[in-house]
Design a protein around this motif. Structure first.
Motif, short mmCIF file in Angstrom:
data_model
loop_
_atom_site.label_atom_id
_atom_site.label_comp_id
_atom_site.label_asym_id
_atom_site.label_seq_id
_atom_site.Cartn_x
_atom_site.Cartn_y
_atom_site.Cartn_z
N TYR A 153 1.74 -0.75 1.99
CA TYR A 153 0.38 -0.95 2.49
C TYR A 153 0.37 -1.83 3.74
O TYR A 153 -0.33 -1.53 4.71
CB TYR A 153 -0.50 -1.57 1.41
N ALA A 154 1.14 -2.92 3.72
CA ALA A 154 1.19 -3.82 4.87
C ALA A 154 1.76 -3.12 6.10
O ALA A 154 1.27 -3.30 7.22
CB ALA A 154 2.04 -5.05 4.53
N TYR A 155 2.78 -2.31 5.88
CA TYR A 155 3.38 -1.56 6.98
C TYR A 155 2.35 -0.59 7.56
O TYR A 155 2.25 -0.44 8.78
CB TYR A 155 4.61 -0.78 6.47
N GLY A 156 1.58 0.05 6.69
CA GLY A 156 0.57 1.00 7.15
C GLY A 156 -0.54 0.35 7.94
O GLY A 156 -0.91 0.81 9.03
N ILE A 157 -1.06 -0.75 7.42
CA ILE A 157 -2.21 -1.38 8.07
C ILE A 157 -1.81 -2.11 9.35
O ILE A 157 -2.66 -2.45 10.17
CB ILE A 157 -2.94 -2.34 7.10
N SER A 158 -0.51 -2.33 9.55
CA SER A 158 -0.07 -2.95 10.80
C SER A 158 -0.23 -1.99 11.98
O SER A 158 -0.30 -2.42 13.13
CB SER A 158 1.40 -3.39 10.69
N PHE A 196 0.62 6.00 8.85
CA PHE A 196 -0.16 7.00 8.12
C PHE A 196 0.53 7.35 6.79
O PHE A 196 -0.08 7.29 5.72
CB PHE A 196 -0.30 8.25 9.00
N PHE A 197 1.80 7.70 6.87
CA PHE A 197 2.52 8.13 5.66
C PHE A 197 2.88 6.95 4.75
O PHE A 197 2.96 7.11 3.53
CB PHE A 197 3.77 8.92 6.05
N MET A 198 3.07 5.77 5.32
CA MET A 198 3.28 4.59 4.50
C MET A 198 2.04 4.27 3.67
O MET A 198 2.13 3.92 2.49
CB MET A 198 3.64 3.38 5.38
N THR A 199 0.86 4.42 4.29
CA THR A 199 -0.39 4.16 3.57
C THR A 199 -0.62 5.19 2.48
O THR A 199 -1.06 4.86 1.37
CB THR A 199 -1.58 4.17 4.55
N LEU A 200 -0.31 6.46 2.78
CA LEU A 200 -0.40 7.49 1.75
C LEU A 200 0.55 7.19 0.59
O LEU A 200 0.20 7.37 -0.58
CB LEU A 200 -0.06 8.86 2.34
N GLY A 201 1.76 6.72 0.94
CA GLY A 201 2.72 6.34 -0.09
C GLY A 201 2.21 5.20 -0.95
O GLY A 201 2.39 5.20 -2.17
N ALA A 202 1.54 4.22 -0.31
CA ALA A 202 0.96 3.09 -1.05
C ALA A 202 -0.12 3.58 -2.01
O ALA A 202 -0.21 3.12 -3.16
CB ALA A 202 0.38 2.07 -0.08
N ALA A 203 -0.96 4.53 -1.55
CA ALA A 203 -2.02 5.08 -2.40
C ALA A 203 -1.43 5.81 -3.60
O ALA A 203 -1.89 5.67 -4.74
CB ALA A 203 -2.91 6.01 -1.59
N LEU A 204 -0.38 6.60 -3.34
CA LEU A 204 0.27 7.37 -4.40
C LEU A 204 0.92 6.45 -5.44
O LEU A 204 0.77 6.64 -6.65
CB LEU A 204 1.32 8.30 -3.80
N LEU A 205 1.62 5.42 -4.95
CA LEU A 205 2.30 4.50 -5.86
C LEU A 205 1.31 3.70 -6.70
O LEU A 205 1.50 3.54 -7.91
CB LEU A 205 3.21 3.55 -5.07
#
Length: 361
Positions: free
Chosen positions: A117-122, A191-200
């Motif tokens: 999530y942190a990686y995505g929102i950065s 984008f894909f890091m945030t999707l990964g955070a949502a999935l996890l």
């Protein structure tokens, strides 16, 4: 005759106790939803504020999401003091070795989720990441079906499809949504890091609900707080190791001096971020305990428009037509899912938000 009279006297007392229990349950539920609303809307904004004004440490921002866990010692101490007043032999804690191991696993998974999530929102605007995170509701429904045998209806399938399609639209409109200084490659990484955070996290929520169900003991709010403390602690340990490897601790003083809002405000951002994230996580865990993982997911989805508006106001983020369509699909997906839950609960003659008995610790 005396036994009958005694039973008649005990009946009003029992009814009064049930009434008090229901009232207390509703109060605790409202408190949890309030913490969840404050945390889930404000915490992402404060974390994004860190990156907007010169913050660059991803491991540090991951650590902030659970590093405020010692705050939980305050309500736990109050709870223990209250128990000691009524019972001198009251337990110091309720977590069993089995629950401890479950919290260890959940904590490490949460640490990974924090990093994603942190990686995505950065790299992403808050308004974009919030819509992407809404995909969590659909995946929570799917995982809850397999893990805790939650009913999966056509409305749930429709919600998953709509939420996924909304995320796809966001991806196709990336060129007009990128913050200044973020490359197209970095945008898609976020984008894909945030999707990964949502999935996890969609997997973590029903796993927490399953842990409650398998606890083989009364799941009191004190136990919920103890579990949150342990989960956050292990997630923080995971992020601390990452910070040590990335040498984030040495970089904090330098980053504070170069922060766009000043050194003092830099540390304020860090402190408030840890507090608000604890509000969010503790509220979510409490909501799962007294309702379900899916209900907490619904409340989270309802908060998306609020976060969207606040992001546009405070960060002057662009609200493109693609983002508007994605938000509409997210809300449509939420409405579809909620309508399905209404029909299912009405058919089963259950309340929309099932009440789980509250036992004071």
């Amino acid at each position: 005759m005396k036994e009958i009279e005694a039973q008649q006297q005990q009946q009003p007392q029992h009814e009064q106790e049930v009434k008090v229990s229901k009232t207390l349950r509703r109060v605790v539920l409202v408190v949890n939803f309030t913490m969840m609303i404050i945390g889930c809307t404000a915490a992402p904004l404060v974390l994004r504020l860190y990156f907007v004004h010169g913050g660059h440490r991803v491991w540090l921002s991951s650590w902030l999401q659970t590093g405020g866990c010692p705050i939980i010692f305050l309500p736990l101490s109050i709870s223990y003091y209250h128990r000691r007043q009524t019972n001198k032999n009251a337990k110091l804690y309720f977590v069993t070795p089995k629950l401890f191991l479950a919290c260890l696993v959940l904590g490490l998974l949460t640490g990974v989720d924090d990093l994603l999530y942190a990686y995505g929102i950065s790299y992403l605007p808050v308004s974009t990441s919030s819509i992407l995170i809404s995909v969590q509701l659909g995946f929570t429904a799917m995982f809850a079906f397999f893990i805790v045998k939650q009913k999966f209806t056509p409305y749930s399938l429709n919600a998953v499809a709509l939420l996924s399609f909304g995320a796809l639209i966001l991806g196709l409109h990336a060129s007009g949504d990128r913050p200044k200084g973020v490359s197209k490659g970095q945008y898609y990484e976020g984008f894909f890091m945030t999707l990964g955070a949502a999935l996890l996290y969609a997997f973590i929520l029903p796993m927490i609900e399953l842990t409650y169900a398998k606890a083989k003991q009364a799941v009191t709010y004190t136990l919920v707080m103890e579990m949150q403390l342990l989960i956050a602690f292990f997630a923080t340990v995971f992020c601390t190791v990452g910070m040590l490897v990335a040498k984030d601790f040495q970089a904090i003083p330098r980053e504070a001096k170069a922060f766009g809002l000043g050194e003092f405000n830099y540390y304020q951002v860090l402190v408030w971020s840890t507090i608000l994230w604890q509000f969010a996580f503790l509220g979510i865990l409490g909501a799962i305990n007294y309702t379900s993982a899916l209900v907490s997911g619904i409340i989270f989805t309802v908060l998306i428009p609020v976060t969207e508006v606040l992001a546009v106001i405070f960060f002057h983020e662009k609200f493109s037509s693609g983002k508007g369509v994605a938000l509409a699909l997210s809300l449509w997906g939420f409405a579809s899912y909620f309508y399905g839950e209404l029909k299912t609960n009405k058919k089963d003659k259950k309340p929309v938000v099932p009440e789980v008995g509250l036992q004071t610790a």
